[in-house]
Design an enzyme around this catalytic site. Structure first.
Site, PDB file in Angstrom:
ATOM      1  N   GLY A  29      51.146-110.134  -3.227  1.00 25.56           N
ATOM      2  CA  GLY A  29      52.139-109.079  -3.368  1.00 25.56           C
ATOM      3  C   GLY A  29      51.946-108.035  -2.294  1.00 25.56           C
ATOM      4  O   GLY A  29      50.927-108.025  -1.593  1.00 25.56           O
ATOM      5  N   TYR A  30      52.922-107.150  -2.198  1.00 25.38           N
ATOM      6  CA  TYR A  30      52.938-106.150  -1.130  1.00 25.38           C
ATOM      7  C   TYR A  30      52.877-104.748  -1.699  1.00 25.38           C
ATOM      8  O   TYR A  30      53.705-104.361  -2.522  1.00 25.38           O
ATOM      9  CB  TYR A  30      54.183-106.349  -0.251  1.00 25.38           C
ATOM     10  N   LEU A  31      51.867-104.004  -1.248  1.00 28.92           N
ATOM     11  CA  LEU A  31      51.718-102.605  -1.620  1.00 28.92           C
ATOM     12  C   LEU A  31      52.554-101.722  -0.708  1.00 28.92           C
ATOM     13  O   LEU A  31      52.951-100.627  -1.074  1.00 28.92           O
ATOM     14  CB  LEU A  31      50.248-102.193  -1.546  1.00 28.92           C
ATOM     15  N   LEU A  81      55.218-104.176  -5.004  1.00 23.30           N
ATOM     16  CA  LEU A  81      56.658-103.962  -4.998  1.00 23.30           C
ATOM     17  C   LEU A  81      57.384-105.196  -4.500  1.00 23.30           C
ATOM     18  O   LEU A  81      56.989-105.730  -3.472  1.00 23.30           O
ATOM     19  CB  LEU A  81      57.003-102.806  -4.045  1.00 23.30           C
TER      20      LEU A  81
END
Length: 154
Positions: A29-31, A81
């Site tokens: 996932g991407y912060l 996100l």
């Protein structure tokens, strides 16, 4: 500075499944998905890492990767996100190069992408029989965009 040089291709058949040397499950996932940098957290079987990547210019970008505790990665994935990507990665050795083939799951089911990392942009290599169209510079196929935009129209 650490530089990643990578070429990406759509996969046109599953012949890679007959010749892979390793296989593992990935949750990532991407912060941050800023246009000039991404911050990714990844669980890969029993390993976990945090990766910071700079802006992509053609086939290259800066990349910094750090091992982190598995529990931290699990917690960070909850902050990502907006969607976590799940995929199975197959590693295939072909003509002296390692190819990583990602079979995406969930909302990205059906998408399969092959990647090869190079030491120089102009480095020559042979395409394996499972490789189709080059999507290296097509931002629709950046994992950070797939996490937000979903399956691209082909």
């Amino acid at each position: 500075m650490a530089v990643e040089i990578e070429h990406k291709y759509l996969v046109i058949n599953d012949s890679y499944r007959n010749c892979f040397v390793s296989k593992y499950e990935i949750a990532q996932g991407y912060l941050s998905r800023d246009s000039h940098r991404t911050v990714r957290v990844r669980l890969c079987d029993d390993k976990a890492c945090l990766t910071i990547k700079g802006i992509t210019q053609n086939d290259s970008r800066s990349e910094y990767e750090y091992s982190i505790p598995h529990k931290d990665a699990e917690e960070l994935l909850n902050l990502c996100l907006p969607h976590v990507i799940y995929k199975t990665r197959y590693v295939v050795t072909f003509d002296g190069f390692n190819w990583e083939i990602d079979e995406f799951h969930g909302s990205l089911e059906g998408l399969v992408i092959a990647e090869i990392e190079l030491s120089a942009s102009e480095q020559k290599y042979t395409l394996p029989p499972f490789v189709g169209s080059n999507v290296t510079n097509d931002s629709r196929f950046y994992n950070s965009n797939l996490s937000t935009n979903g399956l691209p129209q082909l």
